[in-house]
Design a protein around this motif. Structure first.
Motif, PDB file in Angstrom:
ATOM      1  N   GLU A 150       0.818  -1.206   0.000  1.00 54.51           N
ATOM      2  CA  GLU A 150       0.000   0.000   0.000  1.00 54.51           C
ATOM      3  C   GLU A 150       0.856   1.261   0.000  1.00 54.51           C
ATOM      4  OE1 GLU A 150      -0.310  -2.506   2.129  1.00 54.51           O
ATOM      5  OE2 GLU A 150      -2.182  -3.412   1.460  1.00 54.51           O
ATOM      6  N   ASP A 151       2.121   1.116   0.308  1.00 56.02           N
ATOM      7  CA  ASP A 151       3.014   2.263   0.398  1.00 56.02           C
ATOM      8  C   ASP A 151       3.569   2.578  -0.988  1.00 56.02           C
ATOM      9  OD1 ASP A 151       5.018   4.081   0.821  1.00 56.02           O
ATOM     10  OD2 ASP A 151       5.809   3.098   2.602  1.00 56.02           O
ATOM     11  N   GLN A 152       3.073   3.649  -1.607  1.00 59.12           N
ATOM     12  CA  GLN A 152       3.464   3.972  -2.972  1.00 59.12           C
ATOM     13  C   GLN A 152       4.963   4.206  -3.097  1.00 59.12           C
ATOM     14  OE1 GLN A 152       1.635   3.850  -5.649  1.00 59.12           O
ATOM     15  NE2 GLN A 152       3.351   4.423  -6.933  1.00 59.12           N
ATOM     16  N   LEU A 153       5.537   4.888  -2.116  1.00 60.29           N
ATOM     17  CA  LEU A 153       6.968   5.148  -2.176  1.00 60.29           C
ATOM     18  C   LEU A 153       7.763   3.854  -2.103  1.00 60.29           C
ATOM     19  CD1 LEU A 153       7.381   8.351   0.007  1.00 60.29           C
ATOM     20  CD2 LEU A 153       7.643   8.145  -2.455  1.00 60.29           C
ATOM     21  N   SER A 154       7.280   2.899  -1.329  1.00 58.06           N
ATOM     22  CA  SER A 154       7.975   1.625  -1.228  1.00 58.06           C
ATOM     23  C   SER A 154       7.970   0.894  -2.562  1.00 58.06           C
ATOM     24  CB  SER A 154       7.324   0.753  -0.147  1.00 58.06           C
ATOM     25  OG  SER A 154       7.500   1.323   1.123  1.00 58.06           O
TER      26      SER A 154
ATOM     27  N   LEU B 120      -1.603   3.819 -19.260  1.00 56.33           N
ATOM     28  CA  LEU B 120      -1.770   4.079 -17.830  1.00 56.33           C
ATOM     29  C   LEU B 120      -2.479   5.412 -17.606  1.00 56.33           C
ATOM     30  CD1 LEU B 120      -1.203   3.199 -14.919  1.00 56.33           C
ATOM     31  CD2 LEU B 120       1.045   4.279 -15.095  1.00 56.33           C
ATOM     32  N   LEU B 121      -2.144   6.402 -18.417  1.00 57.49           N
ATOM     33  CA  LEU B 121      -2.801   7.709 -18.320  1.00 57.49           C
ATOM     34  C   LEU B 121      -4.303   7.599 -18.545  1.00 57.49           C
ATOM     35  CD1 LEU B 121      -0.521  10.347 -20.091  1.00 57.49           C
ATOM     36  CD2 LEU B 121      -1.617  10.595 -17.868  1.00 57.49           C
ATOM     37  N   ALA B 122      -4.686   6.713 -19.453  1.00 58.44           N
ATOM     38  CA  ALA B 122      -6.102   6.582 -19.813  1.00 58.44           C
ATOM     39  C   ALA B 122      -6.878   5.701 -18.842  1.00 58.44           C
ATOM     40  CB  ALA B 122      -6.220   6.007 -21.225  1.00 58.44           C
ATOM     41  N   SER B 123      -6.178   5.014 -17.953  1.00 58.18           N
ATOM     42  CA  SER B 123      -6.860   4.095 -17.040  1.00 58.18           C
ATOM     43  C   SER B 123      -7.482   4.856 -15.879  1.00 58.18           C
ATOM     44  CB  SER B 123      -5.877   3.051 -16.510  1.00 58.18           C
ATOM     45  OG  SER B 123      -4.869   3.669 -15.737  1.00 58.18           O
ATOM     46  N   PRO B 124      -8.649   4.413 -15.407  1.00 56.55           N
ATOM     47  CA  PRO B 124      -9.296   5.092 -14.279  1.00 56.55           C
ATOM     48  C   PRO B 124      -8.477   4.933 -13.001  1.00 56.55           C
ATOM     49  CG  PRO B 124     -10.431   3.042 -14.821  1.00 56.55           C
ATOM     50  CD  PRO B 124      -9.433   3.268 -15.899  1.00 56.55           C
TER      51      PRO B 124
ATOM     52  N   TYR C 131      -0.414   9.842 -10.442  1.00 53.92           N
ATOM     53  CA  TYR C 131       0.643  10.556 -11.158  1.00 53.92           C
ATOM     54  C   TYR C 131       2.024  10.049 -10.754  1.00 53.92           C
ATOM     55  CZ  TYR C 131       1.873  13.419  -7.077  1.00 53.92           C
ATOM     56  OH  TYR C 131       2.306  13.841  -5.851  1.00 53.92           O
ATOM     57  N   GLN C 132       2.162   9.541  -9.497  1.00 54.70           N
ATOM     58  CA  GLN C 132       3.470   9.015  -9.083  1.00 54.70           C
ATOM     59  C   GLN C 132       3.886   7.834  -9.956  1.00 54.70           C
ATOM     60  OE1 GLN C 132       0.842   9.414  -6.993  1.00 54.70           O
ATOM     61  NE2 GLN C 132       1.483  10.151  -4.973  1.00 54.70           N
ATOM     62  N   GLU C 133       2.912   6.981 -10.310  1.00 54.83           N
ATOM     63  CA  GLU C 133       3.215   5.819 -11.145  1.00 54.83           C
ATOM     64  C   GLU C 133       3.654   6.259 -12.537  1.00 54.83           C
ATOM     65  OE1 GLU C 133      -0.434   3.693 -11.007  1.00 54.83           O
ATOM     66  OE2 GLU C 133      -0.023   2.749  -9.061  1.00 54.83           O
ATOM     67  N   VAL C 134       2.944   7.240 -13.096  1.00 50.10           N
ATOM     68  CA  VAL C 134       3.289   7.737 -14.429  1.00 50.10           C
ATOM     69  C   VAL C 134       4.665   8.397 -14.405  1.00 50.10           C
ATOM     70  CG1 VAL C 134       2.668   9.372 -16.249  1.00 50.10           C
ATOM     71  CG2 VAL C 134       0.886   8.034 -15.100  1.00 50.10           C
TER      72      VAL C 134
ATOM     73  N   ASN D 247       5.902  15.715 -21.048  1.00 49.22           N
ATOM     74  CA  ASN D 247       4.529  16.194 -21.238  1.00 49.22           C
ATOM     75  C   ASN D 247       3.503  15.189 -20.728  1.00 49.22           C
ATOM     76  OD1 ASN D 247       5.231  18.660 -22.362  1.00 49.22           O
ATOM     77  ND2 ASN D 247       5.326  17.839 -24.447  1.00 49.22           N
ATOM     78  N   LEU D 248       3.807  13.899 -20.861  1.00 49.39           N
ATOM     79  CA  LEU D 248       2.901  12.874 -20.330  1.00 49.39           C
ATOM     80  C   LEU D 248       2.858  12.939 -18.802  1.00 49.39           C
ATOM     81  CD1 LEU D 248       3.784   9.834 -22.627  1.00 49.39           C
ATOM     82  CD2 LEU D 248       1.723  11.247 -22.702  1.00 49.39           C
ATOM     83  N   ALA D 249       4.012  13.183 -18.186  1.00 45.93           N
ATOM     84  CA  ALA D 249       4.048  13.315 -16.728  1.00 45.93           C
ATOM     85  C   ALA D 249       3.238  14.528 -16.278  1.00 45.93           C
ATOM     86  CB  ALA D 249       5.498  13.429 -16.250  1.00 45.93           C
ATOM     87  N   VAL D 250       3.391  15.644 -16.990  1.00 47.92           N
ATOM     88  CA  VAL D 250       2.631  16.856 -16.663  1.00 47.92           C
ATOM     89  C   VAL D 250       1.137  16.600 -16.821  1.00 47.92           C
ATOM     90  CG1 VAL D 250       2.136  19.217 -17.405  1.00 47.92           C
ATOM     91  CG2 VAL D 250       4.511  18.443 -17.214  1.00 47.92           C
ATOM     92  N   MET D 251       0.758  15.916 -17.894  1.00 43.60           N
ATOM     93  CA  MET D 251      -0.648  15.610 -18.137  1.00 43.60           C
ATOM     94  C   MET D 251      -1.238  14.792 -16.985  1.00 43.60           C
ATOM     95  SD  MET D 251      -2.266  13.701 -21.484  1.00 43.60           S
ATOM     96  CE  MET D 251      -1.136  14.644 -22.526  1.00 43.60           C
ATOM     97  N   SER D 252      -0.455  13.842 -16.487  1.00 40.14           N
ATOM     98  CA  SER D 252      -0.914  13.013 -15.375  1.00 40.14           C
ATOM     99  C   SER D 252      -1.135  13.849 -14.118  1.00 40.14           C
ATOM    100  CB  SER D 252       0.108  11.912 -15.096  1.00 40.14           C
ATOM    101  OG  SER D 252      -0.229  11.187 -13.945  1.00 40.14           O
ATOM    102  N   ILE D 253      -0.216  14.769 -13.840  1.00 41.53           N
ATOM    103  CA  ILE D 253      -0.338  15.628 -12.658  1.00 41.53           C
ATOM    104  C   ILE D 253      -1.563  16.531 -12.783  1.00 41.53           C
ATOM    105  CG2 ILE D 253       0.771  17.510 -11.386  1.00 41.53           C
ATOM    106  CD1 ILE D 253       3.478  16.189 -12.232  1.00 41.53           C
ATOM    107  N   VAL D 254      -1.782  17.083 -13.970  1.00 39.70           N
ATOM    108  CA  VAL D 254      -2.944  17.953 -14.203  1.00 39.70           C
ATOM    109  C   VAL D 254      -4.238  17.167 -14.004  1.00 39.70           C
ATOM    110  CG1 VAL D 254      -4.200  19.259 -15.960  1.00 39.70           C
ATOM    111  CG2 VAL D 254      -1.723  19.546 -15.720  1.00 39.70           C
ATOM    112  N   GLN D 255      -4.288  15.939 -14.538  1.00 36.37           N
ATOM    113  CA  GLN D 255      -5.481  15.108 -14.371  1.00 36.37           C
ATOM    114  C   GLN D 255      -5.766  14.851 -12.897  1.00 36.37           C
ATOM    115  OE1 GLN D 255      -5.172  11.471 -16.592  1.00 36.37           O
ATOM    116  NE2 GLN D 255      -5.239  12.475 -18.591  1.00 36.37           N
ATOM    117  N   THR D 256      -4.718  14.578 -12.133  1.00 30.70           N
ATOM    118  CA  THR D 256      -4.887  14.314 -10.701  1.00 30.70           C
ATOM    119  C   THR D 256      -5.415  15.549  -9.981  1.00 30.70           C
ATOM    120  OG1 THR D 256      -3.077  12.705 -10.736  1.00 30.70           O
ATOM    121  CG2 THR D 256      -3.708  13.590  -8.594  1.00 30.70           C
TER     122      THR D 256
END
Length: 455
Positions: A43-47, A312-316, A320-323, A442-451
């Motif tokens: 459950e720990d995303q950083l881990s 991954l960007l298109a998945s519900p 953004y950390q994963e992307v 740009n994909l990383a930025v898009m993910s952050i904006v979506q979040t």
């Protein structure tokens, strides 16, 4: 004859041998990953990202993890996985922990194996991995986790592997002792393992299941189960005799008819892990050592990774950390970087705080704070990639970074600088590579904006 037997047993002095192994036999990387996989939670995303970063430090480890992630053993539906990041998302944290431990252990042993003892070491390793893959498949019937079963079977014969690796003559002496007095041999194996385990800070649960452990006499202890299973597996490997394995399955409410598929599945997994192992699993017809794999194709990998990030960007519910981490992994592997960092821009401090680090020096670079001077401010202002040598960046003069070419890629969100991707390697970056990094950024930025919009 009796006097000879006594003299022979005395020639195998477990105290002296364990001392020699302590001097030359440590497995620091395996010890480290044993602690990591035992302490981090899914459950720990950083881990999860720490685990991915650990894998990505080593090219051989990365290659073997991805090969197993794409194998029919773990991925029967054949969904292609190109990045370690996707492997963790798709196969699950615990599965990748197990794969990482197995491949790390294998890589560390192979690095220390000489041509003189290679055949002996590979033979023992192939048996351990074969048993581990098979026992892990019985998790539901045994009501134990796959990870626990896999690790127990994999390290059950650890002392034999270390002896073959560092003291092959003593290992052959042990084999002869085992033929004359198997009880004495198993006792010596455990005493050596117990001493090594304490010195290397192995978990007590792992020391308890090492070959010859007194816990094997406790009927309900995991050590007893692993010892019984190992006995059945050796019958398959040495005589192609499946009857002991069928009895083991029957005793644990597993349909004995499954034995053939268990054996075949474990055999395929061992081959997928390290193809030369097939040569040492002679019970299976057609076992042979194949040639080397084709060379890593960077452009092909880039396109596959790009497709994975886009999906991954298109998945519900995408995070953004994963992307972002998948972007860093792609840059590191596609452009052969020594390290790729992401620093979060701290406006008040005028600095970048390194949150993620991928590559050979990830442990040394993560959590560093880098000053943002005129060069980095200009990169943020222009909102585009810039590449140059570390020596041309005045603010990095007193920073403990390796002398390298650095490609900077700024992340701008809502017209404000959020952070910086920094890729380091020992040769200049081309304009084409800068353009590809811009696509990933740009994909990383898009993910952050979506979040942020979702919140």
């Amino acid at each position: 004859m009796i006097a000879h037997k006594k003299s022979f047993q005395q020639s195998f002095n477990w105290r002296e041998i364990s001392t020699l192994l302590l001097e030359r036999g440590e497995l620091p990387a395996t010890s480290r990953i044993l602690k990591i996989v035992g302490n981090v939670e899914p459950e720990d995303q950083l881990s999860a990202q720490d685990l991915a970063a650990l894998i990505l430090k080593d090219f051989g480890l990365t290659k073997k993890v991805l090969r197993l992630a794409n194998s029919c053993f773990y991925n029967p539906n054949g969904i292609e996985i190109a990045t370690v990041s996707k492997a963790i998302i798709f196969l699950g944290f615990n599965v990748i922990k197990k794969i990482a431990l197995a491949t790390n252990y294998l890589e560390e042993i192979l690095r220390k194996t000489s041509s003189k003892n290679r055949a002996l070491v590979l033979s023992l390793l192939s048996r351990s991995f074969f048993a581990a893959f098979m026992l892990a498949r019985l998790d539901r019937a045994l009501h134990l986790s796959q990870e626990e079963l896999f690790i127990s079977a994999l390290f059950y014969r650890l002392v034999r592997v270390l002896l073959a690796l560092h003291l092959p003559e003593e290992y052959l002496t042990l084999v002869q002792l085992e033929r004359r007095d198997p009880v004495k041999a198993r006792e010596a194996l455990y005493l050596i393992g117990e001493r090594l385990g304490k010195a290397w800070s192995f978990p007590s649960s792992l020391v308890d299941i090492l070959e010859g452990s007194p816990k094997e006499k406790e009927e309900k202890h995991l050590a007893a189960l692993v010892a019984d299973f190992d006995h059945a597996v050796q019958a398959v490997l040495e005589r192609n005799d499946h009857e002991p394995l069928k009895r083991f399955c029957k005793d644990h409410a597993v349909d004995p008819k499954m034995v053939a598929s268990l054996v075949e599945g474990a055999y395929q997994a061992v081959k997928d892990l390290h193809r030369p192992f097939a040569k040492y699993l002679k019970f299976c017809e057609g076992g042979e050592e194949r040639g080397e794999e084709p060379a890593f194709q960077h452009e092909e990998f880039f396109q596959k990774a790009l497709a994975e990030i886009t999906a991954l960007l298109a998945s519900p519910g995408q995070k953004y950390q994963e992307v972002l981490f998948m972007v860093l992994e792609t840059i590191c592997r596609a452009f052969e970087c020594e390290s790729v960092l992401f620093g979060l821009f701290k406006v008040k401090e005028g600095a970048l705080s390194i949150r993620y680090a991928v590559g050979q020096r990830n442990g040394a670079l993560k959590d560093k704070v880098l000053p943002v001077g005129e060069v980095l401010k200009e990169i943020f202002r222009k909102k585009t990639e810039w590449a140059g040598k570390k020596s041309t960046i005045p603010e990095f003069d007193k920073i403990d970074l390796p002398e390298a070419d650095i490609l900077f890629s700024p992340l701008i969100v809502w017209e404000r600088p959020l952070g910086m991707i920094m890729a380091l390697r020992k040769r200049p970056f081309s304009s084409e590579e800068s353009q590809k990094v811009a696509i990933l950024r740009n994909l990383a930025v898009m993910s952050i904006v979506q979040t942020q919009r979702a919140k």
